[in-house]
Motif scaffolding. Structure first.
Motif, PDB file in Angstrom:
ATOM      1  N   GLY A 257      75.852  48.171  11.991  1.00 35.04           N
ATOM      2  CA  GLY A 257      76.608  47.504  13.033  1.00 35.04           C
ATOM      3  C   GLY A 257      77.060  46.117  12.626  1.00 35.04           C
ATOM      4  O   GLY A 257      76.578  45.542  11.649  1.00 35.04           O
ATOM      5  N   GLU A 258      78.016  45.585  13.379  1.00 30.77           N
ATOM      6  CA  GLU A 258      78.558  44.251  13.144  1.00 30.77           C
ATOM      7  C   GLU A 258      77.834  43.230  14.022  1.00 30.77           C
ATOM      8  O   GLU A 258      77.292  43.568  15.078  1.00 30.77           O
ATOM      9  N   LEU A 259      77.854  41.967  13.588  1.00 32.58           N
ATOM     10  CA  LEU A 259      77.146  40.901  14.294  1.00 32.58           C
ATOM     11  C   LEU A 259      78.099  39.815  14.794  1.00 32.58           C
ATOM     12  O   LEU A 259      79.110  39.522  14.169  1.00 32.58           O
ATOM     13  N   LEU A 260      77.720  39.223  15.922  1.00 19.86           N
ATOM     14  CA  LEU A 260      78.478  38.121  16.513  1.00 19.86           C
ATOM     15  C   LEU A 260      77.487  37.179  17.182  1.00 19.86           C
ATOM     16  O   LEU A 260      76.515  37.615  17.807  1.00 19.86           O
ATOM     17  N   LEU A 261      77.713  35.874  17.061  1.00 15.45           N
ATOM     18  CA  LEU A 261      76.863  34.874  17.697  1.00 15.45           C
ATOM     19  C   LEU A 261      77.648  34.165  18.790  1.00 15.45           C
ATOM     20  O   LEU A 261      78.689  33.559  18.522  1.00 15.45           O
ATOM     21  N   VAL A 262      77.163  34.246  20.032  1.00 13.22           N
ATOM     22  CA  VAL A 262      77.835  33.626  21.175  1.00 13.22           C
ATOM     23  C   VAL A 262      76.787  32.988  22.090  1.00 13.22           C
ATOM     24  O   VAL A 262      75.896  33.683  22.602  1.00 13.22           O
ATOM     25  N   ASP A 263      76.895  31.681  22.295  1.00 14.45           N
ATOM     26  CA  ASP A 263      76.010  30.979  23.234  1.00 14.45           C
ATOM     27  C   ASP A 263      74.542  31.320  23.010  1.00 14.45           C
ATOM     28  O   ASP A 263      73.822  31.711  23.946  1.00 14.45           O
ATOM     29  N   ASN A 264      74.078  31.171  21.775  1.00 15.76           N
ATOM     30  CA  ASN A 264      72.683  31.445  21.431  1.00 15.76           C
ATOM     31  C   ASN A 264      72.263  32.884  21.714  1.00 15.76           C
ATOM     32  O   ASN A 264      71.080  33.168  21.955  1.00 15.76           O
ATOM     33  N   HIS A 265      73.225  33.775  21.682  1.00 17.23           N
ATOM     34  CA  HIS A 265      72.947  35.198  21.793  1.00 17.23           C
ATOM     35  C   HIS A 265      73.545  35.914  20.587  1.00 17.23           C
ATOM     36  O   HIS A 265      74.643  35.577  20.137  1.00 17.23           O
ATOM     37  N   ILE A 266      72.825  36.883  20.089  1.00 13.13           N
ATOM     38  CA  ILE A 266      73.299  37.685  18.967  1.00 13.13           C
ATOM     39  C   ILE A 266      73.752  39.030  19.499  1.00 13.13           C
ATOM     40  O   ILE A 266      72.984  39.758  20.145  1.00 13.13           O
ATOM     41  N   ILE A 267      75.005  39.341  19.248  1.00 14.39           N
ATOM     42  CA  ILE A 267      75.594  40.595  19.724  1.00 14.39           C
ATOM     43  C   ILE A 267      75.736  41.537  18.541  1.00 14.39           C
ATOM     44  O   ILE A 267      76.276  41.171  17.502  1.00 14.39           O
ATOM     45  N   TYR A 268      75.238  42.737  18.719  1.00 12.96           N
ATOM     46  CA  TYR A 268      75.230  43.745  17.652  1.00 12.96           C
ATOM     47  C   TYR A 268      76.025  44.961  18.123  1.00 12.96           C
ATOM     48  O   TYR A 268      75.659  45.615  19.103  1.00 12.96           O
ATOM     49  N   SER A 269      77.142  45.222  17.453  1.00 16.79           N
ATOM     50  CA  SER A 269      77.981  46.364  17.803  1.00 16.79           C
ATOM     51  C   SER A 269      77.701  47.499  16.820  1.00 16.79           C
ATOM     52  O   SER A 269      78.047  47.422  15.654  1.00 16.79           O
ATOM     53  N   GLN A 270      77.063  48.539  17.313  1.00 14.88           N
ATOM     54  CA  GLN A 270      76.708  49.663  16.450  1.00 14.88           C
ATOM     55  C   GLN A 270      77.956  50.397  15.982  1.00 14.88           C
ATOM     56  O   GLN A 270      78.909  50.569  16.733  1.00 14.88           O
ATOM     57  N   TRP A 271      77.937  50.815  14.721  1.00 10.89           N
ATOM     58  CA  TRP A 271      79.084  51.531  14.148  1.00 10.89           C
ATOM     59  C   TRP A 271      79.456  52.757  14.968  1.00 10.89           C
ATOM     60  O   TRP A 271      80.589  52.960  15.355  1.00 10.89           O
ATOM     61  N   ASN A 272      78.499  53.611  15.167  1.00 10.63           N
ATOM     62  CA  ASN A 272      78.702  54.869  15.880  1.00 10.63           C
ATOM     63  C   ASN A 272      77.320  55.394  16.247  1.00 10.63           C
ATOM     64  O   ASN A 272      76.452  55.465  15.383  1.00 10.63           O
ATOM     65  N   PRO A 273      77.054  55.702  17.505  1.00  6.72           N
ATOM     66  CA  PRO A 273      77.964  55.723  18.652  1.00  6.72           C
ATOM     67  C   PRO A 273      78.317  54.321  19.137  1.00  6.72           C
ATOM     68  O   PRO A 273      77.757  53.332  18.660  1.00  6.72           O
ATOM     69  N   TYR A 274      79.207  54.249  20.098  1.00  4.47           N
ATOM     70  CA  TYR A 274      79.730  52.988  20.595  1.00  4.47           C
ATOM     71  C   TYR A 274      78.740  52.372  21.585  1.00  4.47           C
ATOM     72  O   TYR A 274      78.813  52.592  22.797  1.00  4.47           O
ATOM     73  N   ILE A 275      77.804  51.608  21.050  1.00  7.36           N
ATOM     74  CA  ILE A 275      76.822  50.899  21.859  1.00  7.36           C
ATOM     75  C   ILE A 275      76.779  49.453  21.383  1.00  7.36           C
ATOM     76  O   ILE A 275      76.763  49.184  20.180  1.00  7.36           O
ATOM     77  N   ILE A 276      76.776  48.513  22.321  1.00  4.59           N
ATOM     78  CA  ILE A 276      76.684  47.092  21.997  1.00  4.59           C
ATOM     79  C   ILE A 276      75.368  46.554  22.554  1.00  4.59           C
ATOM     80  O   ILE A 276      75.071  46.722  23.736  1.00  4.59           O
TER      81      ILE A 276
END
Length: 397
Positions: A257-276
């Motif tokens: 999955g891909e990673l994103l940092l927003v407001d001291n939160h780490i967001i992880y977007s799984q490749w497949n299936p589509y779950i964040i």
């Protein structure tokens, strides 16, 4: 060459390579994948969303679960607030070797709109200006300072420093905006048996890299500014049955999955299936978003021998970023799944609610989004397998 073969060559080949490498390391044999579709049954290895939700909720008391539905809030209201507009294409010009692209892993843009193209096989990053004019090449194939054996991720931190994560060397290298090498460090916990997917820096000296680690059974790993491993967290893909032997390869393949940092939160977007998945900075799971859709069939696998396995990822999330206080997640949809939808750009608010879904017929794997709303990716065009670099813009209406 058929469209199916194009997909395997330019987009799915790296996924198959992951499987080959993993299996080879595990069994120390010369194993290889075989194209034997139809000789054995394709199996979906993961649980469905409702089953997955039950397990996540059980293991993470108090977690918030969101099911988006097929349409976003704006789409349901018939409101169009955002549009995608093509800005630029960098395609092959006869005699110009700087416009030949092969095994592109990522395309990113800096604050000035310069375009960076990372190429796995050639171990280099090519830089173009905002108009697509070639400027310079960063790095080359090798093991020395500023060299690469497999650059997979490129990332610009808050200072504008270019971070390059090299799978082949388990190393992170840093370059200034002019492309000059600054320094590098090796990671104390390596990912030799699997390819990582996400990389972010929190700006305070910590780095997060996402890949499935068998030892911890986690997907997100934290390192300090010297490359020393600190801790791991993150939910891996949940299989329908307990793993054994080669099934590790399956779990590794579906736990990316891909990673994103927003407001001291780490967001992880799984490749497949589509779950964040949304975690706080300490790795505590706070929210899970199930993006219900019809454009991302689940992963499938089939056994092609006692110690051989083939994993197929039909469609995958290749990028997650922030723009105008919205979370932007991009999905690549191959030719053989749809002739009408080649990529999907979903926009969520910061609460995790789906706002709208933008779709293009073009088969684009977006991998970068800068502050001004420029989306960067690579696309297959025409009948001759041409790969071009493209820039689109997110525009408010």
């Amino acid at each position: 060459m058929t469209n199916n073969k194009k997909i395997v060559k330019y987009y799915l080949t790296p996924i198959l390579i992951i499987v080959v490498i993993t299996v080879s390391v595990l069994f120390a044999k010369n194993l290889r994948l075989k194209q034997t579709a139809g000789k054995s049954k394709w199996i979906t290895p993961i649980l469905n969303n409702r089953e997955t939700e039950k397990i996540i909720a059980k293991n993470n008391p108090g977690v918030e679960i969101i099911h988006t539905g097929e349409k976003g809030i704006w789409d349901k209201q018939g409101i169009k607030k955002v549009a995608l507009q093509h800005e630029l294409s960098i395609k092959y010009v006869e005699g110009d070797t700087n416009t030949i692209f092969y095994k592109v892993t990522e395309v990113k843009g800096d604050r000035d709109g310069n375009i960076y193209v990372s190429e796995f096989r050639d171990g280099r990053i090519r830089k173009f200006d905002r108009n697509g004019k070639y400027l310079s090449t960063i790095g080359r194939s090798g093991k020395g300072p500023g060299e690469f054996l497999g650059p997979l991720k490129i990332y610009f931190d808050k200072k504008g420093t270019l971070n390059v994560v090299d799978w082949g060397l388990s190393r992170v290298s840093f370059f200034n905006p002019s492309g000059e090498f600054i320094n590098s460090f090796n990671l104390s916990k390596t990912f030799a048996t699997t390819m990582f997917q996400g990389f972010i820096s929190d700006g305070n000296g910590s780095f997060y890299i996402s890949y499935y680690d068998r030892e911890t059974d986690k997907t997100i790993h934290k390192f300090n500014d010297k490359g020393k491993y600190i801790t791991s967290f993150g939910e891996p893909g949940i299989l329908k049955q307990p793993m054994k032997y080669i099934d590790f390869t399956i779990k590794s393949g579906i736990s990316k999955g891909e990673l994103l940092l927003v407001d001291n939160h780490i967001i992880y977007s799984q490749w497949n299936p589509y779950i964040i998945y949304i975690y706080n900075i300490d790795g505590y799971l706070e929210k899970v978003i199930f993006r219900e859709n019809s454009f991302m069939p689940p992963d499938k696998y089939q056994r092609t021998g006692k110690n051989n396995i083939e994993l197929r990822v039909p469609a995958f999330s290749g990028m997650i970023a922030i723009w105008n206080n919205m979370i932007v997640n991009c999905v690549y949809v191959p030719f053989y799944l749809s002739k009408k939808v080649g990529c999907v750009v979903d926009l969520f608010n910061l609460d995790g609610q789906l706002l709208t879904s933008l779709q293009l017929e073009n088969f684009i794997a977006f991998s970068g989004l800068n502050e001004s709303g420029k989306l960067y990716g690579n696309e297959i065009i025409g009948e001759y397998e041409d790969v071009q670099i493209v820039v689109y813009s997110l525009k408010t209406l």
